[in-house]
Design an enzyme around this catalytic site. Structure first.
Site, short mmCIF file in Angstrom:
data_model
loop_
_atom_site.label_atom_id
_atom_site.label_comp_id
_atom_site.label_asym_id
_atom_site.label_seq_id
_atom_site.Cartn_x
_atom_site.Cartn_y
_atom_site.Cartn_z
N ASP A 429 0.86 -1.18 0.00
CA ASP A 429 0.00 0.00 0.00
C ASP A 429 0.91 1.24 0.00
OD1 ASP A 429 -2.30 1.65 0.34
OD2 ASP A 429 -1.89 1.72 2.49
N LYS A 430 0.35 2.40 -0.31
CA LYS A 430 1.16 3.62 -0.30
C LYS A 430 0.89 4.47 0.93
CE LYS A 430 0.16 7.43 -2.43
NZ LYS A 430 0.39 8.42 -1.36
N THR A 431 -0.34 4.97 1.06
CA THR A 431 -0.65 5.89 2.15
C THR A 431 -0.59 5.18 3.49
OG1 THR A 431 -2.08 7.13 0.66
CG2 THR A 431 -2.33 7.52 3.02
N LYS A 621 -16.05 21.81 -1.19
CA LYS A 621 -14.68 21.40 -1.52
C LYS A 621 -14.72 19.97 -2.04
CE LYS A 621 -13.61 19.84 3.18
NZ LYS A 621 -12.84 20.07 4.42
N ASP A 869 -1.47 -0.81 6.02
CA ASP A 869 -1.78 -0.33 7.36
C ASP A 869 -3.26 -0.07 7.59
OD1 ASP A 869 -1.72 3.25 7.45
OD2 ASP A 869 -1.93 1.97 5.69
N ASN A 872 -8.60 -1.28 4.35
CA ASN A 872 -8.71 -1.59 2.94
C ASN A 872 -7.58 -2.50 2.45
OD1 ASN A 872 -6.82 0.45 3.32
ND2 ASN A 872 -7.13 1.29 1.27
#
Length: 1199
Positions: A429-431, A621, A869, A872
Site C-alpha cells: 500500500d502507499k498511504t 470542496k 496499514d 482496505n
C-alpha cells in the site's frame, strides 16, 4: 480569545442537519414489512428481561468464548488434530501393532516416545488456548453500568448482560453488546462512535436516537417506568444495515443503523449514552463477523510433507522387498534347516517353511514397525518449538523497535518464519505504509496566485533527477522564513508546514485579492465535520477530525487567522480577522445543511447562514475531477491557472482539493430544502438517488476560490529500504487508491521510478473511451474498454521485446485493472508486469488489491508479501503468502489481520534480509539434518536385518530405539534451528544478494534434500560394515570371547550417536555455548543412560543391556578404538566434500565467510561491489543511470 472550558463541546450536535446520508426522519420501508417473517423474528422486551416472554425466547448470554477447545472437547479435538498428520497416524498404527506378537520391540518402548511428542504438542496447544481463555475472561469481566430497576443503576460485568437490559455507557468506554441508542448527554440524542475495532477507520461516526426516546429519557430516574418492545432482524454479520422497529406506548417507530451501537466500538466525544441491549455475545454483529484467519503453510512445510510421503513409500518398498526375500529364505528352510538357530521346526507361523507366504506377510508388518525410525517422530514438535523461539527473537529485536510509538515488531504467527527468507514480490500500500499518513498543509492556490514555499520530499527527489540540489539553498531559505515569520521559539504545529510572507502574520490583508483569500480560509474553517475541544487551562483548541486531511485544513485556517472553536447543533463559530481593522472578531454561522463527502460524490458541502447579514452561502470542496464541471460558466477567470497549479502540486506528490462557493437566494434555498427534506423522508429503494439529485441540483454554478495542497510525507528510510530490497532481487509493486499523478511522483520520491525509465501507462482516460462512455451503453463501454486494455498490454509487451537494455515501469489505473484482471486477460497482464522493473496500480479498490495479490501468487508460484496499514489492505494481507501489517494512523485492522506487525516500512529490510535469511537457512538445515540422522539410524537397522536374512531382529535394544530421536540427538537440532548464523546481521545487510539463496530455494532444493538422504545412507553403510567386520572374528575380551549382539549393537549405536552429533558440530557455522552443551551433552547423556539402564537387573527390565558398558563393552579397548575409528572414518567423506565445495564451488555465503576469515576488507568490499545485483529500481539504479548518462556525455564531448 474568551476562556473556554474543556466541556465546551458538550452542546455540540449536528442533529437532523448533520448529514443527508444518515439522518432525517426515515419512514417505514419495504424492509420493515418483513418484520415477523423468517430472518426478522427477534423480539426484545426492553427494560423487562425477566418477563415470561423474554425468558421463553432463551437468547444467548453476553459471555463470549474464542477458545478452540473446552474442558470436554480438548482431548478428542486435540488428538484428532495431531493424528491428521500422516506421520503421527503412522506412528499410532505402529504403536498399536506393537501390542501384537509381530512387534520387534516392546509396546511400551514404542508408545512412550509417541506419547511424549503428542503430549508436548497438545500441551503447547493447551497453553495457547488457555491464553485465549484469559483474554476472553478479561473482556467478559469488563465493567458496565446496568439498570436494575426503579431508576437505579449498578456496576456489573459484561457477561451478566441479557437481551432487553438498559445500560449506561460512559465516554471512552466500549459498548458491551449491540445496543439501540435511546438518549445521550446531548440534547438532541446524538453521540460520536469510533468503529476502529470493526472496520479499521479512525474517523468518528455520528449516531442519533429517536426523538421519542431522547426527549423523555434524560437521566437515570427516567427509566423507572420505561417499557418498550423491539422487533427486528435476526443476528447477522452485516455491520452497515439494520431493520427493526420499536413499540413505545402502543406507537411503532422505525429503527435504522443510525440508532444501533455495535459491540467493540467506542463512545467518543460524548459524556454518556443510554442503550437497550438487543444482541448479546456471539449474536452481536462483531462476533458474527469474527472469522478465523486463512490457514497459511510455508512452501518448505508443504515440501516437507512430500518428503514424509517419499519416506513412507520408501519404507513400504524396502519392507515389501525384505518380505519377499524373507519368504524365499523361509521356504528354503524346508527340510534343510539352514537357519537352524531360528527354530523353524518349532515355529507357529513366522519361520514356518510350510507357510512361507503367510510368514512373508507377517514379516512385512514387522518390518513396517521396525523401519519406522526412518521417519523422525520429533520433527514436527521440534520445528514448532524452533519457530516459536525464532518468533521470540523477532519480537525482541531492538533494531525493529519504533521508539516514537513504543511499538516493537510482533510475529503474530510463527508458521511462516522461513517464508520471510524466500519473498520474491512485495505488494505494498502507499498511504500510511510508504508514507506517514500525516498530512501537512504546505501550499495553496488562491484566486489564481500560488502561495507556499515549502519543498516536499518528492520535489527534492525530482530535483535530484534533474541534477539540482535543493538540500542547501531552499531548505535554508525555508528555515530562515520560518524563523522570521513565526519567531525563533514558535513550536512546529502538527499538520501545518505552510510559509509565505504574503499570507502569514495577517499579511494576506495587504493582498489585492484579499476578499478571495478571506473566503478561502473561511471555507476551510467552516466546511468540515471536525469537533473542537478547548483546553480550559491553556485555551488551546484541538480538533477531532474524520481524516488527517480535514484536520490539516482546520489547523491551517486557525494558524492563518480563522479559528474554528465552537459547534452547536445549529451553528458553527469562528474567530476571524477583520480585513479592515485587523482585529479578531467572533462570527457565528447558522448551520442549515451538511452534505457529506463520499467516494461516489468526491466532494463535501455545507450550507450556512451568516447571522450578521443573513446571507445564505453554500461552501463546497472536492476533487478537481468533479469540481471544475460545477463551476459557473461566467466566473472562470482563473480556472486555467488553477488547473496548472493543481498539476504542479500533483507533480510534487501533493494531495489537492478544489474550493468553491455560491451565494443562495432565500427562495432558491427554500425550494432546495423542500426537495431535500422530501427526499430524506421518502420511502423506497430510490431514496438515496433522490437525495443525491437534490444535492446535485444545488451544487452548481459555483464560484472558484482556489485549491489546497497537503503533503503526505514519506516514512523515514523508505527510499533506502526499497533500494536494498531491490538489490536483494525482490520485486516491489505499489497498490494505491491515489490518482495516477500522485502515485507516479511518490514512485519517483521512493526511487521505484527514475529518470530514463520507460513508463508503460495503461489507462482508459482516452478520447475514444470517453466518447463511448458518454453514450451510456454499458455493453459497448465494457467491450471497448476491454479491447483497449488488451491492446495496451500487447503494445507494452512489444516495447519490452523491442528493447534489450532499457528498463520499464508499468502503471495502470483502477478502471483498466478491472478488465486486466478478467480471466482471459490476466495472464497477459501478469506476463507484462513481471517483465517490468516496477509496477504501480493506481485507484485500486480493496478487492482489486486482493485480486492482484492472488494473481501474482498463483501466476508466479513464488512467495508474495503484502504490506499495508489500513482496513482496505486486509484482503491483500490475507491473500498474500505473508501479510505484514503496519501499526499506523488508520487503525489496527491491518495489524489484526497480519502475520507479522511492524511499525515502519523500513523495518522490512531487517525483517527479510536478516531474520528472513536466518530463519530460512536454519529451518532448511534443520529439516535436512533431521532426515540425515534418521536415515543414518534407520539404514543401520535395515542392513542388520538384511544381514540376518530379514529375520525381524533389531540391531538395538528397544529403549535405544525409542530414545534416539527424543533425547540423544534432538537437542542439537534445536540449537541449530535457533542460534546458527552463516553470516552476521551486518553482512546480511551489506550483501543483500545473499537473500537470493532463499528466493531460489538453493538450501532446500530436491538436490540438497536427496543429498542429505544419500549422505545418511553412506554414513550408515560405513558404520555398519566397519563395526560388524572389525568385531566379527576378533577376540573381544581377554577370555577369547567374540562380540555378542548386544555389544555389536551398543558399539554401532555409539558410533551413530557420535557421528550424527559430530556432523552437527561440523555443519554449524556459529558455535555457541548452547551448541556445545547440546552436542557434547547428547553424547555424554548416551553413556550415562547406558550406565543407568545397564544397572537395572534383568529380572526387572533391562535384559540384554545389563552391565553392557561396565562389564562387557567398556573394559575392552577395542570398543573405544572402534568407536573412534568408525566415527572419524564416517565423517571423512563429508569433510572432503565440504572442503572441495567450499574451495572450488562456493556458494555466496561461503565467499563472504572466506573473505571475512582472511580479514582483507578491501577484497571484501570489492566482492560486495562486484556482487551487487543490477537493478532497475532504487537509489542505486538511479545513481547508476546518472553515471551512465554522464559517461555518455563525456564520450560525446569534443577533445
Amino acid at each position: 480569545m474568551p476562556p473556554n472550558g474543556r466541556r465546551r463541546k458538550k452542546k455540540v450536535g449536528l442533529g437532523k442537519l448533520y448529514s443527508f446520508a444518515t439522518c432525517g426522519k426515515k419512514g417505514f420501508g419495504e424492509e420493515h414489512s418483513r418484520i415477523g417473517t423468517p430472518g426478522f423474528s427477534r423480539i426484545v422486551c426492553v427494560n423487562d428481561p425477566n418477563c415470561d416472554e423474554a425468558q421463553s425466547l432463551n437468547y444467548v448470554l453476553n459471555y463470549i468464548s474464542t477458545t478452540k477447545y473446552t474442558l470436554v472437547t480438548f482431548l478428542p479435538k486435540s488428538l484428532f488434530e495431531q493424528f491428521r498428520r500422516v506421520a503421527n497416524f503412522y506412528f499410532l498404527l505402529s504403536g498399536c501393532l506393537a501390542f501384537t506378537p509381530l512387534a520387534p520391540y516392546t509396546a511400551v518402548s514404542a508408545i512412550l516416545p509417541l506419547l511424549v511428542v503428542i503430549g508436548a504438542t497438545m500441551a503447547k496447544e493447551g497453553i495457547e488456548d488457555w491464553r485465549r481463555k484469559q483474554q476472553d475472561h478479561e473482556v467478559n469481566s469488563r465493567k458496565v453500568t446496568l439498570h436494575v430497576g426503579n431508576g437505579d443503576f449498578q456496576t456489573t460485568t459484561w457477561d451478566q448482560l441479557r437481551v432487553g437490559d438498559i445500560v449506561k455507557v460512559q465516554k471512552d468506554e466500549f459498548f458491551p453488546a449491540d445496543l439501540v441508542l435511546l438518549s445521550s448527554s446531548y440534547e438532541d440524542g446524538i453521540c460520536y462512535v469510533e468503529t476502529m475495532n470493526l472496520d479499521g477507520e479512525t474517523n468518528l461516526k455520528l449516531k442519533q436516537g429517536l426523538e421519542v426516546t431522547f426527549d423523555s429519557l434524560h437521566d437515570d430516574a427516567a427509566f423507572a417506568g420505561f417499557l418498550a418492545l423491539v422487533k427486528c432482524e435476526d443476528p447477522n454479520p452485516n455491520l452497515y444495515s439494520f431493520v427493526g422497529n420499536i413499540v413505545i406506548n402502543e406507537q411503532t417507530y422505525p429503527l435504522s443503523p443510525q440508532q444501533i451501537l455495535l459491540r467493540d466500538s467506542k463512545l467518543r466525544n460524548t459524556e454518556y449514552v443510554y442503550g437497550a441491549v438487543i444482541f448479546t455475545g456471539h449474536d452481536s454483529k462483531a462476533m458474527q463477523n469474527s472469522t478465523d484467519p486463512p490457514s497459511k503453510r510455508s512452501k518448505i512445510e508443504r515440501r516437507m510433507d512430500k518428503i514424509i510421503y517419499l519416506l513412507l513409500c520408501s519404507l513400504v518398498t524396502i519392507s515389501f522387498i525384505g518380505s519377499i526375500f524373507f519368504g524365499i529364505w523361509t521356504k528354503h528352510d524346508d527340510g534343510t534347516l539352514k537357519r537352524w538357530y531360528l527354530r523353524p521346526d518349532d515355529s507357529t507361523v513366522y519361520f514356518d517353511p510350510n507357510r512361507a507366504a503367510l510368514a512373508a506377510v507377517c514379516h512385512f508388518l514387522t518390518a513396517m514397525m521396525l523401519y519406522s525410525y526412518f521417519i523422525p517422530i520429533s520433527l514436527y514438535i521440534s520445528i514448532e518449538i524452533v519457530k516459536l523461539l525464532q518468533a521470540l527473537f523477532i519480537n525482541q529485536d531492538m533494531q525493529m523497535y519504533h521508539k516514537e510509538s513504543d511499538t516493537p515488531a510482533q510475529a503474530r504467527t510463527s508458521n511462516l518464519n522461513e517464508e520471510l527468507g524466500q519473498v520474491d514480490t512485495i505488494l505494498s500500500d502507499k498511504t500510511g505504509t510508504l508514507t506517514c499518513n500525516s498530512m501537512e498543509f504546505i501550499k495553496c492556490s488562491i484566486g489564481g496566485t500560488a502561495y507556499g514555499h515549502g519543498v516536499t520530499e518528492v520535489e527534492r527527489a525530482m530535483a535530484k533527477r534533474k541534477g539540482v540540489n535543493l538540500s542547501n539553498e531552499d531548505t535554508e531559505e525555508f528555515e530562515n522564513n520560518n524563523h522570521n515569520h513565526f519567531g525563533p521559539d514558535r513550536p512546529k504545529v502538527k499538520g501545518y508546514n505552510f510559509d509565505d510572507p504574503r499570507i502569514v502574520n495577517g499579511n494576506w490583508m495587504k493582498e489585492k485579492n484579499r476578499d478571495v483569500i478571506e473566503n478561502f480560509f473561511r471555507l476551510l474553517a467552516i466546511c468540515h465535520t471536525c469537533i473542537p475541544e478547548v483546553d480550559e487551562e491553556t485555551g488551546q483548541v484541538t480538533y477531532e477530525a474524520e481524516s488527517p486531511d480535514e484536520a490539516a485544513f482546520v489547523i491551517a485556517a486557525r494558524e492563518l487567522g480563522f479559528e474554528f472553536f465552537e459547534r452547536t447543533h445549529t451553528s458553527v463559530s469562528i474567530h476571524e480577522r477583520d480585513p479592515k481593522t485587523g482585529d479578531y472578531t467572533t462570527r457565528t454561522y447558522k448551520l442549515l445543511n451538511v452534505l457529506e463527502f463520499s467516494s461516489a460524490r468526491k466532494r463535501m458541502s455545507v450550507i450556512v447562514k451568516d447571522e450578521n447579514d443573513g446571507q445564505i452561502i453554500l461552501l463546497c470542496k472536492g476533487a478537481d475531477s468533479v469540481m471544475f464541471e460545477r463551476l459557473s460558466k461566467t466566473t472562470k477567470e482563473y480556472e486555467e491557472v488553477t488547473r496548472e497549479h493543481i498539476n504542479q502540486y500533483a507533480d510534487a506528490g501533493l494531495r489537492t482539493l478544489v474550493l468553491a462557493y455560491r451565494e443562495l437566494e432565500q427562495s432558491e434555498y427554500e425550494k432546495f430544502n423542500k426537495k431535500f427534506m422530501a427526499a430524506k423522508n421518502s420511502v423506497g429503494p430510490d431514496r438515496d438517488e433522490k437525495i443525491e439529485d437534490a444535492a446535485d441540483s444545488i451544487e452548481r454554478d459555483l464560484i472558484l476560490l482556489g485549491a489546497t495542497a497537503v503533503e503526505d510525507k514519506l516514512q523515514n528510510g523508505v527510499p533506502e529500504c526499497i533500494d536494498k530490497l531491490a538489490q536483494a532481487g525482490i520485486k516491489i509493486w505499489v497498490l494505491t487508491g491515489d490518482k495516477m499523478e500522485t502515485a507516479i511522483n511518490i514512485g519517483f520520491a521512493c526511487s521505484l521510478l527514475r529518470q530514463g525509465m520507460n513508463q508503460i501507462i495503461i489507462t482508459l482516460d482516452t478520447p475514444d473511451i470517453v466518447a463511448i462512455e458518454k453514450t451510456g451503453d454499458k455493453n459497448a463501454i465494457a467491450k471497448a474498454s476491454k479491447e483497449s486494455v488488451t491492446n495496451q498490454i500487447e503494445e507494452g509487451r512489444r516495447q519490452i521485446e523491442g528493447s534489450v537494455s532499457a528498463s520499464f515501469a508499468l502503471i495502470i489505473d483502477g478502471k483498466s485493472l478491472t478488465y486486466a484482471l478478467e480471466d482471459d486477460v490476466k495472464n497477459k497482464f501478469l506476463n507484462l508486469a513481471i517483465r517490468c522493473g516496477s509496477v504501480i496500480c493506481c485507484r485500486s479498490s480493496p478487492k482489486q488489491k486482493a485480486l492482484v495479490t492472488r494473481l501474482v501468487k498463483e501466476g508466479t508460484r513464488k512467495v508474495t508479501l503484502g504490506i499495508g496499514d489500513g482496513a482496505n489492505d486486509v484482503g491483500m494481507l490475507q491473500e498474500a503468502d505473508i501479510g505484514v501489517g503496519i501499526s499506523g494512523a488508520e487503525g489496527m485492522q491491518a495489524v489484526m489481520a497480519s502475520d507479522i506487525a511492524i511499525a515502519q516500512f523500513r523495518f522490512l529490510e531487517r525483517l527479510l534480509l536478516v531474520h528472513g535469511h536466518w530463519c530460512y537457512r536454519r529451518i532448511s538445515s534443520m529439516i535436512c539434518y533431521f532426515f540425515y540422522k534418521n536415515i543414518t539410524f534407520g539404514v543401520t537397522l535395515f542392513l542388520y536385518e538384511a544381514h540376518t536374512s530379514f529375520s525381524g531382529q533389531p540391531a538395538y535394544n528397544d529403549w535405544f530405539l525409542s530414545l534416539y530421536n527424543v533425547f540423544f540427538t534432538s537437542l542439537p537440532v534445536l540449537a541449530l534451528g535457533v542460534f546458527d548464523q552463516d553470516v552476521s546481521a551486518r553482512f546480511c545487510l551489506k550483501f543483500p544478494q545473499l537473500y537470493q539463496e532463499g528466493v531460489k530455494n538453493v538450501l532446500f532444493s530436491w538436490f540438497r534434500i536427496i543429498g542429505s538422504m544419500l549422505h545418511g545412507v553412506i554414513s550408515a553403510c560405513i558404520i555398519f560394515f566397519l563395526c560388524t567386520n572389525v568385531l566379527k572374528y576378533q577376540a573381544f575380551r581377554s577370555g577369547g570371547q567374540t562380540a555378542s549382539l548386544d555389544v555389536v549393537g551398543t558399539t554401532m549405536y555409539s558410533c551413530v550417536v557420535w557421528v550424527v552429533n559430530c556432523q552437527m558440530a561440523l555443519s554449524v557455522y556459529y558455535l555457541t555455548l548452547v551448541h556445545h552443551i547440546f552436542i557434547w551433552g547428547g553424547i555424554i547423556f548416551w553413556y550415562l543412560f547406558l550406565l543407568a539402564y545397564g544397572s537395572i537387573p534383568p529380572s526387572l527390565y533391562s535384559r540384554s543391556p545389563y552391565k553392557v558398558l561396565t562389564e562387557r563393552a567398556g573394559p575392552a579397548p577395542s570398543f573405544w578404538l572402534v568407536t573412534l575409528f568408525v566415527s572419524v572414518t564416517t565423517l571423512i567423506p563429508f569433510v572432503v566434500y565440504s572442503s572441495v565445495q567450499f574451495r572450488f564451488f562456493p556458494m555466496y555465503h561461503n565467499l563472504i565467510q572466506w573473505w571475512r576469515h582472511l580479514g582483507r576488507t578491501e577484497d571484501l568490499e570489492l566482492m560486495r561491489q562486484r556482487s551487487v545485483r543490477m537493478t532497475t529500481v532504487g537509489v542505486s539504479a538511479r545513481l547508476e543511470a546518472q553515471l551512465s548518462i554522464r559517461s555518455a556525455d563525456s564520450q560525446r564531448s569534443p577533445i
